[in-house]
Every structure is written in C-alpha cells, then in structure tokens.
Design a protein around this motif. Sequence first.
Motif, PDB file in Angstrom:
ATOM      1  N   TRP A  42       0.725  -1.314   0.037  1.00  0.00           N
ATOM      2  CA  TRP A  42       0.102  -0.035  -0.034  1.00  0.00           C
ATOM      3  C   TRP A  42       0.921   1.139  -0.097  1.00  0.00           C
ATOM      4  CZ3 TRP A  42      -0.266  -3.901   3.717  1.00  0.00           C
ATOM      5  CH2 TRP A  42      -1.621  -4.706   3.757  1.00  0.00           C
ATOM      6  N   THR A  43       0.365   2.558  -0.930  1.00  0.00           N
ATOM      7  CA  THR A  43       0.983   3.747  -0.318  1.00  0.00           C
ATOM      8  C   THR A  43       0.415   4.008   1.077  1.00  0.00           C
ATOM      9  OG1 THR A  43      -0.875   4.515  -1.456  1.00  0.00           O
ATOM     10  CG2 THR A  43       0.964   4.212  -2.950  1.00  0.00           C
ATOM     11  N   VAL A  44       1.454   4.817   1.777  1.00  0.00           N
ATOM     12  CA  VAL A  44       0.993   5.312   3.145  1.00  0.00           C
ATOM     13  C   VAL A  44       0.571   6.653   2.963  1.00  0.00           C
ATOM     14  CG1 VAL A  44       1.654   5.386   5.398  1.00  0.00           C
ATOM     15  CG2 VAL A  44       2.388   3.455   4.085  1.00  0.00           C
ATOM     16  N   HIS A  45      -0.349   7.259   3.660  1.00  0.00           N
ATOM     17  CA  HIS A  45      -0.928   8.779   3.739  1.00  0.00           C
ATOM     18  C   HIS A  45      -1.036   9.179   4.877  1.00  0.00           C
ATOM     19  CE1 HIS A  45      -1.333   8.385  -0.396  1.00  0.00           C
ATOM     20  NE2 HIS A  45      -1.695   7.059  -0.320  1.00  0.00           N
ATOM     21  N   ASP A  46      -0.852  10.540   5.401  1.00  0.00           N
ATOM     22  CA  ASP A  46      -1.272  11.294   6.345  1.00  0.00           C
ATOM     23  C   ASP A  46      -2.758  11.195   6.522  1.00  0.00           C
ATOM     24  OD1 ASP A  46      -0.415  13.616   8.560  1.00  0.00           O
ATOM     25  OD2 ASP A  46      -2.310  14.279   7.484  1.00  0.00           O
ATOM     26  N   ALA A  47      -3.316  11.193   7.771  1.00  0.00           N
ATOM     27  CA  ALA A  47      -4.873  10.971   7.641  1.00  0.00           C
ATOM     28  C   ALA A  47      -5.513  12.094   7.533  1.00  0.00           C
ATOM     29  CB  ALA A  47      -5.105  10.321   9.191  1.00  0.00           C
ATOM     30  N   ALA A  48      -4.926  13.069   7.778  1.00  0.00           N
ATOM     31  CA  ALA A  48      -5.991  14.592   7.785  1.00  0.00           C
ATOM     32  C   ALA A  48      -5.495  15.227   6.276  1.00  0.00           C
ATOM     33  CB  ALA A  48      -5.161  15.458   8.913  1.00  0.00           C
ATOM     34  N   ASP A  49      -4.354  14.906   5.804  1.00  0.00           N
ATOM     35  CA  ASP A  49      -3.915  15.311   4.572  1.00  0.00           C
ATOM     36  C   ASP A  49      -3.290  14.552   3.665  1.00  0.00           C
ATOM     37  OD1 ASP A  49      -3.110  16.726   2.313  1.00  0.00           O
ATOM     38  OD2 ASP A  49      -1.949  18.277   3.236  1.00  0.00           O
ATOM     39  N   PRO A  50      -4.057  13.536   2.735  1.00  0.00           N
ATOM     40  CA  PRO A  50      -3.290  12.541   2.040  1.00  0.00           C
ATOM     41  C   PRO A  50      -2.226  12.878   1.012  1.00  0.00           C
ATOM     42  CG  PRO A  50      -5.527  12.771   1.480  1.00  0.00           C
ATOM     43  CD  PRO A  50      -5.375  13.529   2.469  1.00  0.00           C
ATOM     44  N   ALA A  51      -2.276  14.162   0.731  1.00  0.00           N
ATOM     45  CA  ALA A  51      -1.318  14.687  -0.311  1.00  0.00           C
ATOM     46  C   ALA A  51      -0.098  15.102   0.387  1.00  0.00           C
ATOM     47  CB  ALA A  51      -2.159  15.980  -0.891  1.00  0.00           C
ATOM     48  N   ARG A  52       0.058  15.200   1.984  1.00  0.00           N
ATOM     49  CA  ARG A  52       1.031  15.614   2.400  1.00  0.00           C
ATOM     50  C   ARG A  52       2.161  14.256   2.487  1.00  0.00           C
ATOM     51  NH1 ARG A  52       1.094  16.302   9.080  1.00  0.00           N
ATOM     52  NH2 ARG A  52       3.608  16.755   9.377  1.00  0.00           N
ATOM     53  N   PRO A  53       3.617  14.676   2.015  1.00  0.00           N
ATOM     54  CA  PRO A  53       4.551  13.704   2.178  1.00  0.00           C
ATOM     55  C   PRO A  53       4.895  13.036   3.581  1.00  0.00           C
ATOM     56  CG  PRO A  53       5.481  15.825   1.073  1.00  0.00           C
ATOM     57  CD  PRO A  53       4.095  16.168   1.767  1.00  0.00           C
ATOM     58  N   VAL A  54       4.831  11.683   3.507  1.00  0.00           N
ATOM     59  CA  VAL A  54       5.226  10.891   4.721  1.00  0.00           C
ATOM     60  C   VAL A  54       6.708  10.661   4.737  1.00  0.00           C
ATOM     61  CG1 VAL A  54       4.928   9.041   6.033  1.00  0.00           C
ATOM     62  CG2 VAL A  54       2.855  10.251   4.924  1.00  0.00           C
ATOM     63  N   LEU A 118      -1.355  -3.656  11.640  1.00  0.00           N
ATOM     64  CA  LEU A 118      -0.366  -2.826  10.766  1.00  0.00           C
ATOM     65  C   LEU A 118      -1.420  -1.407  10.846  1.00  0.00           C
ATOM     66  CD1 LEU A 118       1.639  -1.877   8.872  1.00  0.00           C
ATOM     67  CD2 LEU A 118       0.519  -2.661   7.013  1.00  0.00           C
ATOM     68  N   ARG A 119      -2.702  -1.536  10.360  1.00  0.00           N
ATOM     69  CA  ARG A 119      -3.534  -0.225  10.309  1.00  0.00           C
ATOM     70  C   ARG A 119      -3.426   0.389  11.888  1.00  0.00           C
ATOM     71  NH1 ARG A 119      -6.683   0.179   5.734  1.00  0.00           N
ATOM     72  NH2 ARG A 119      -6.818  -1.604   4.522  1.00  0.00           N
ATOM     73  N   ALA A 120      -3.517  -0.558  12.875  1.00  0.00           N
ATOM     74  CA  ALA A 120      -3.702  -0.033  14.286  1.00  0.00           C
ATOM     75  C   ALA A 120      -2.285   0.981  14.479  1.00  0.00           C
ATOM     76  CB  ALA A 120      -3.896  -0.894  15.294  1.00  0.00           C
ATOM     77  N   LEU A 121      -1.150   0.153  13.985  1.00  0.00           N
ATOM     78  CA  LEU A 121       0.268   0.860  14.298  1.00  0.00           C
ATOM     79  C   LEU A 121       0.410   2.302  13.724  1.00  0.00           C
ATOM     80  CD1 LEU A 121       2.499  -2.072  13.606  1.00  0.00           C
ATOM     81  CD2 LEU A 121       2.199  -0.853  15.959  1.00  0.00           C
ATOM     82  N   LEU A 122      -0.190   2.440  12.295  1.00  0.00           N
ATOM     83  CA  LEU A 122      -0.422   3.472  11.496  1.00  0.00           C
ATOM     84  C   LEU A 122      -1.329   4.552  11.869  1.00  0.00           C
ATOM     85  CD1 LEU A 122       0.029   1.956   7.921  1.00  0.00           C
ATOM     86  CD2 LEU A 122       1.795   2.950   9.170  1.00  0.00           C
ATOM     87  N   ASP A 123      -2.350   3.846  12.297  1.00  0.00           N
ATOM     88  CA  ASP A 123      -3.204   4.749  12.937  1.00  0.00           C
ATOM     89  C   ASP A 123      -2.826   5.689  14.283  1.00  0.00           C
ATOM     90  OD1 ASP A 123      -6.385   5.789  13.073  1.00  0.00           O
ATOM     91  OD2 ASP A 123      -6.333   4.824  15.038  1.00  0.00           O
ATOM     92  N   ALA A 124      -2.106   5.088  14.968  1.00  0.00           N
ATOM     93  CA  ALA A 124      -1.640   5.710  16.130  1.00  0.00           C
ATOM     94  C   ALA A 124      -0.428   6.784  15.960  1.00  0.00           C
ATOM     95  CB  ALA A 124      -0.925   4.714  17.119  1.00  0.00           C
ATOM     96  N   ALA A 125      -0.065   6.779  14.670  1.00  0.00           N
ATOM     97  CA  ALA A 125       0.804   7.732  14.110  1.00  0.00           C
ATOM     98  C   ALA A 125      -0.057   8.686  13.380  1.00  0.00           C
ATOM     99  CB  ALA A 125       2.143   7.164  13.453  1.00  0.00           C
ATOM    100  N   GLY A 126      -1.270   8.670  13.063  1.00  0.00           N
ATOM    101  CA  GLY A 126      -2.198   9.419  12.200  1.00  0.00           C
ATOM    102  C   GLY A 126      -1.787   9.133  10.763  1.00  0.00           C
ATOM    103  N   LEU A 127      -1.439   7.936  10.568  1.00  0.00           N
ATOM    104  CA  LEU A 127      -1.170   7.494   8.984  1.00  0.00           C
ATOM    105  C   LEU A 127      -2.365   6.456   8.525  1.00  0.00           C
ATOM    106  CD1 LEU A 127       2.408   6.926   9.371  1.00  0.00           C
ATOM    107  CD2 LEU A 127       1.405   8.698   8.165  1.00  0.00           C
TER     108      LEU A 127
END
Length: 411
Positions: A42-54, A118-127
């Motif tokens: 998967w590509t990975v994105h900022d939860a609030a702004d998916p166009a923001r670089p990670v 994996l989703r839970a790990l990313l969610d905790a980081a706002g991803l």
Amino acid sequence: MVMSPELDRGTVLGDEAAARGHLARICFKTGPPTLTGVELEWTVHDAADPARPVDRERLRGALGRHRPVTLDPTSPADELRHGGAVTVEPGGQVEISAPPRPSVAALLAATEADVAELRALLDAAGLVLGPSGMDPWRPPRPVVETPRYRAMRGVFDRHGPAGRTMMYSTAGLQVCLDAGEPDQVAQRWAAAHAVGPPLLAAFATADRQAGRRTGWASARMAAWLAIEPARTRPVWSPGRADRDPAAAWADYALAAPLLCVRGDGPDWAPPEGVTFADWLAGALPRPPTTDDLEYHVSTLFPPVRPRGYLELRYLDAQPGREWTVPVAVLAALFADPATTRDALAAATPVADRWHAAARHGPAERALATVAATLFDLALAALPGLGLPAGRHDQTHRAIRRRRAAAERGHR
C-alpha cells in the motif's frame, strides 16, 4: 531440463549450463500444489491530508519494532503477530508478506489479522493505507534510499520517467501459488500468465495519480510495462506456448541486463547493457556466483516470476478488505487441474493483451467477457477451497459483484 547438483550459494558459475541448472533447481520446485501465499502493498498517507509527504522517520516511528532494516539497521524487524513480514519500498509503500499456508481460509484469516495490526500501528501515528494501486494524491518522491534503489533508479532513468513512478508511487497485490507436480508445471505456468490480462482488467484500481486522471485503468501496470522490456515483459505468451518453462525462464534471466552489481561501497551501478550472460562470459572483473544469480533474478519483474513457486505480480492493490477477492479467485482457478485447464483455454485468446488491460480495464469487451468466464469458473470451484460457511458466502457474493461489474464495464 536436467537440474544441476546441489550448489553452495557462493559457488562460482563456470558457464551457462551451470547457471541454467541452478535456475531450474531454485525457481521451479515441484510437488503437490498445497500452499497459497499473498503479499500486500500500500501507499501510506497522512490521515488528515493524504497529499502531504510521509517521510522515513515518521514511518520508522510508526512501525516500531516491526520496522525493516532499510529504515533502521538496528531494528529487530519483528514479524506481525500472525507471521507477516513488514517491508518498506522506495517510495515509502508498506508491504506485508504473509507466510504461505495450506488452507486458503487460514491464509485469509491470518493475513487480515496482520493487516488490522498494521493499520492500528499506522493509525496511532496519524497514518492510513492508500486505497489503490497508484498514489492518487502525490507525485513520485523517494523515501528510502539504498545502494540497490539508487542503482535501480539510474538504470530506469535511461528509459524515461516510468521507473520513478513505479518505484515511488505504485502498490500491488501478489498471489503466490505452488508450481505443482512435474506434469502440471507447464499448464499452471501458462495459466498463471494467460489469466493475467483479464484479471488485471477486472481488478484495476490505479486510474489516478497526483490528483489527476491518468487515462489508464491501471497506471501501475502501465508504469511496469514501460520501464525496460527485457526486465518486465511476460516470459510466456501464446506465441511461445510450447517452451519448457524452466528453459524459457533461463533464457529470460540470462538475457536481462544487470540492474546492479553489489559491492562494499554505496555505488552499485552496473556497466550499461551488460547482461548476466555477458557476466558469465567474462564481462566483469570477477566471475558470478550462484548468489549473484539469485540476486539478479530478484531484479527481474515480469508479471509472473518463478521463485520456487509462481509469484503472480500483475494485480493492483485493492481498497479495504477487497484484497481477499482476487486471492480467492486465483486460489479457486488453480485448485484442481481441470479448472486450471478450463481457465487457460478461456483466457488464451486474450493472454497477450497486457497493454489493453492496463489502458482500458473492463471497458475492453474481450477482456471483460473472459473475466466473467473466469469468475464463473472460480465460483464453481469455490466450495473446494473449504472456506468456513460465512467466509464462503461472503466471497461468493463478492465474486458475483465483480462478475457483474465486468459485464457492465464493456457496455
């Protein structure tokens, strides 16, 4: 083809015959077809702004003890709870490689649990994980740099921008199937290729990149096909259907240019145009070893790649839990020789339509018609997978929805 004797990974390869024997031994391991595996990217994105670089550091923190050594050489790189290994690709895409299992039901259940972890790990980081086979919001941008990735970029840049798109913006779904018994290998090899274009079309999700429509149903596959034909074209086609799979793969691998030559320093760039056959013939200062050959094979990216098993690499990443549908479809099509034979017969007329599948998806009538036939075969074979009743019914409904969508696509 006669396989070579057991070779140590560091054994010097003296000639093409030794290389061909080693490829046959490691790439086409035969036996009863019992295991199914999956790799999800998967590509990975900022939860609030998916166009923001990670960036790299944010991914490193989010993945914790599961972060791969490409992000942190000191990481324990722990597997997820159900055995999935986490890797991070050059553009920051995150991948789970699930261990193969003899039960499709067990594979789906364990992998779903690892995806949830994996989703839970990313969610905790706002991803969050991306929904498609192409980054729909951001242009290509490097996140992870290694000597391999730098060499890869240098080689691909000779052929245009598609290489950077592939490296930094695409996400795929790979299904891994056993090669089968010796008398099954040729049919399974051919069918794995032949069903590719219609299933690529039916499961295409990569029509947007960097905020714009691409004009392709699968811009991900379009990027792969545009990189370097000697490295990405299919090994099998209807016009070469009589070739022995191991011989065809050896021809392909030895004729492919080197993508990198490993060394102690940061520069792994290969001499331009030197193939592995050239290396065997003395083109580089030292002779290649079995380990060099195995590494070279890892830099070849055809739609179907033999790795002891068959790695089907042509599907786009799917949104949410939809990844389970193509896994079930392919497992059903390869569950018994009769179904695989029927799938091969149905798909052969469109087996070379990779570009049409990537461009038009199910809007291409011939591809949509064959996809519908393949879905019918999968539905008929689905009970043989032994899925629990609830999972079976859910999968049956999902395949029927895909079949209806394929039929609608070409109207």
